[in-house]
Design a protein around this motif. Structure first.
Motif, PDB file in Angstrom:
ATOM      1  N   ILE A 125       0.988  -1.103  -0.084  1.00 37.14           N
ATOM      2  CA  ILE A 125       0.198   0.012  -0.117  1.00 37.14           C
ATOM      3  C   ILE A 125       0.917   1.316   0.153  1.00 37.14           C
ATOM      4  CG2 ILE A 125      -1.733   1.428   1.276  1.00 37.14           C
ATOM      5  CD1 ILE A 125      -2.888  -1.473   2.453  1.00 37.14           C
ATOM      6  N   GLY A 126       2.046   1.122   0.746  1.00 35.37           N
ATOM      7  CA  GLY A 126       2.928   2.253   0.669  1.00 35.37           C
ATOM      8  C   GLY A 126       2.707   3.290   2.096  1.00 35.37           C
TER       9      GLY A 126
ATOM     10  N   ARG B 254      -2.534 -12.210   9.297  1.00 34.56           N
ATOM     11  CA  ARG B 254      -2.285 -12.164   8.142  1.00 34.56           C
ATOM     12  C   ARG B 254      -3.372 -11.330   7.486  1.00 34.56           C
ATOM     13  NH1 ARG B 254       2.145 -13.130   9.417  1.00 34.56           N
ATOM     14  NH2 ARG B 254       3.186 -15.080   8.848  1.00 34.56           N
ATOM     15  N   ILE B 255      -3.045 -10.654   6.407  1.00 33.21           N
ATOM     16  CA  ILE B 255      -3.937  -9.612   5.487  1.00 33.21           C
ATOM     17  C   ILE B 255      -4.189 -10.538   4.347  1.00 33.21           C
ATOM     18  CG2 ILE B 255      -4.419  -7.404   4.537  1.00 33.21           C
ATOM     19  CD1 ILE B 255      -3.719  -7.470   7.493  1.00 33.21           C
ATOM     20  N   PRO B 256      -5.385 -10.798   4.064  1.00 31.71           N
ATOM     21  CA  PRO B 256      -5.572 -11.485   2.589  1.00 31.71           C
ATOM     22  C   PRO B 256      -5.405 -10.689   1.434  1.00 31.71           C
ATOM     23  CG  PRO B 256      -7.531 -11.831   3.985  1.00 31.71           C
ATOM     24  CD  PRO B 256      -6.548 -11.117   4.665  1.00 31.71           C
ATOM     25  N   ALA B 257      -4.452 -10.966   0.479  1.00 32.11           N
ATOM     26  CA  ALA B 257      -4.227 -10.319  -0.557  1.00 32.11           C
ATOM     27  C   ALA B 257      -5.329  -9.349  -1.250  1.00 32.11           C
ATOM     28  CB  ALA B 257      -3.459 -11.092  -1.487  1.00 32.11           C
ATOM     29  N   GLU B 258      -6.411 -10.012  -1.257  1.00 29.53           N
ATOM     30  CA  GLU B 258      -7.671  -9.323  -1.908  1.00 29.53           C
ATOM     31  C   GLU B 258      -8.009  -8.235  -1.058  1.00 29.53           C
ATOM     32  OE1 GLU B 258      -7.495 -12.914  -1.362  1.00 29.53           O
ATOM     33  OE2 GLU B 258      -7.467 -13.483  -3.387  1.00 29.53           O
ATOM     34  N   ALA B 259      -7.859  -8.264   0.252  1.00 24.50           N
ATOM     35  CA  ALA B 259      -8.177  -7.200   1.306  1.00 24.50           C
ATOM     36  C   ALA B 259      -7.408  -5.912   1.195  1.00 24.50           C
ATOM     37  CB  ALA B 259      -8.147  -7.599   2.845  1.00 24.50           C
ATOM     38  N   VAL B 260      -6.204  -5.973   0.536  1.00 21.48           N
ATOM     39  CA  VAL B 260      -5.517  -4.828   0.275  1.00 21.48           C
ATOM     40  C   VAL B 260      -6.197  -4.183  -0.892  1.00 21.48           C
ATOM     41  CG1 VAL B 260      -3.125  -3.968  -0.530  1.00 21.48           C
ATOM     42  CG2 VAL B 260      -3.381  -5.896   1.147  1.00 21.48           C
ATOM     43  N   ASN B 261      -6.553  -4.894  -1.950  1.00 20.52           N
ATOM     44  CA  ASN B 261      -7.061  -4.295  -3.202  1.00 20.52           C
ATOM     45  C   ASN B 261      -8.754  -3.702  -2.965  1.00 20.52           C
ATOM     46  OD1 ASN B 261      -4.991  -5.119  -4.805  1.00 20.52           O
ATOM     47  ND2 ASN B 261      -6.021  -6.958  -5.424  1.00 20.52           N
ATOM     48  N   ASP B 262      -9.247  -4.581  -1.929  1.00 21.70           N
ATOM     49  CA  ASP B 262     -10.377  -3.996  -1.676  1.00 21.70           C
ATOM     50  C   ASP B 262     -10.476  -2.699  -0.989  1.00 21.70           C
ATOM     51  OD1 ASP B 262     -11.596  -6.366  -2.806  1.00 21.70           O
ATOM     52  OD2 ASP B 262     -11.846  -7.292  -0.809  1.00 21.70           O
TER      53      ASP B 262
ATOM     54  N   LEU C  77      -8.066  -0.358  -0.945  1.00 26.02           N
ATOM     55  CA  LEU C  77      -7.705   0.488  -1.816  1.00 26.02           C
ATOM     56  C   LEU C  77      -8.902   1.150  -2.720  1.00 26.02           C
ATOM     57  CD1 LEU C  77      -4.008  -0.566  -2.897  1.00 26.02           C
ATOM     58  CD2 LEU C  77      -4.619   1.352  -1.389  1.00 26.02           C
ATOM     59  N   VAL C  78      -9.619   0.194  -3.188  1.00 26.03           N
ATOM     60  CA  VAL C  78     -10.765   0.549  -3.898  1.00 26.03           C
ATOM     61  C   VAL C  78     -11.884   1.323  -3.166  1.00 26.03           C
ATOM     62  CG1 VAL C  78     -12.809  -0.415  -5.012  1.00 26.03           C
ATOM     63  CG2 VAL C  78     -10.677  -1.424  -5.566  1.00 26.03           C
ATOM     64  N   ARG C  79     -12.114   0.934  -2.049  1.00 26.77           N
ATOM     65  CA  ARG C  79     -13.059   1.722  -0.993  1.00 26.77           C
ATOM     66  C   ARG C  79     -12.462   3.224  -0.591  1.00 26.77           C
ATOM     67  NH1 ARG C  79     -12.738  -2.897   1.856  1.00 26.77           N
ATOM     68  NH2 ARG C  79     -11.827  -1.951   3.506  1.00 26.77           N
TER      69      ARG C  79
END
Length: 82
Positions: free
Chosen positions: A33-34, A59-67, A69-71
């Motif tokens: 995410i930076g 652990r953070i699911p990889a999909e959760a990172v994308n979700d 950022l989209v939100r």
């Protein structure tokens, strides 16, 4: 996202031959995410980003990172800035 669902996702990725990580450490997710680890822990604590405990590990699911950022993108006007 429950631990059972995460295990299912991991099994599907392994059987499909996908070597990418399904679950990230907090440091890995923060780097993607930076942002810093402390800030990411704030988001985890507030529920803004999904996480799962596996034993004593967070652990953070990889999909959760994308979700996440989209939100965040839809909650700001960055998409309209030019």
């Amino acid at each position: 996202m429950g631990a059972r669902l995460l295990r299912t996702l991991m099994a599907e990725r392994r059987s499909a031959g996908d070597a990418t990580l399904v679950a990230l450490t907090v440091s890995e997710a923060a780097r993607r995410i930076g942002i810093g680890r402390t800030k990411l822990y704030e988001y985890v604590s507030s529920g803004e980003i999904a996480s799962v405990k596996i034993g004593s590990l967070r652990r953070i699911p990889a999909e959760a990172v994308n979700d996440f950022l989209v939100r965040r993108l839809s909650a700001t006007d960055f998409g309209a800035a030019a």
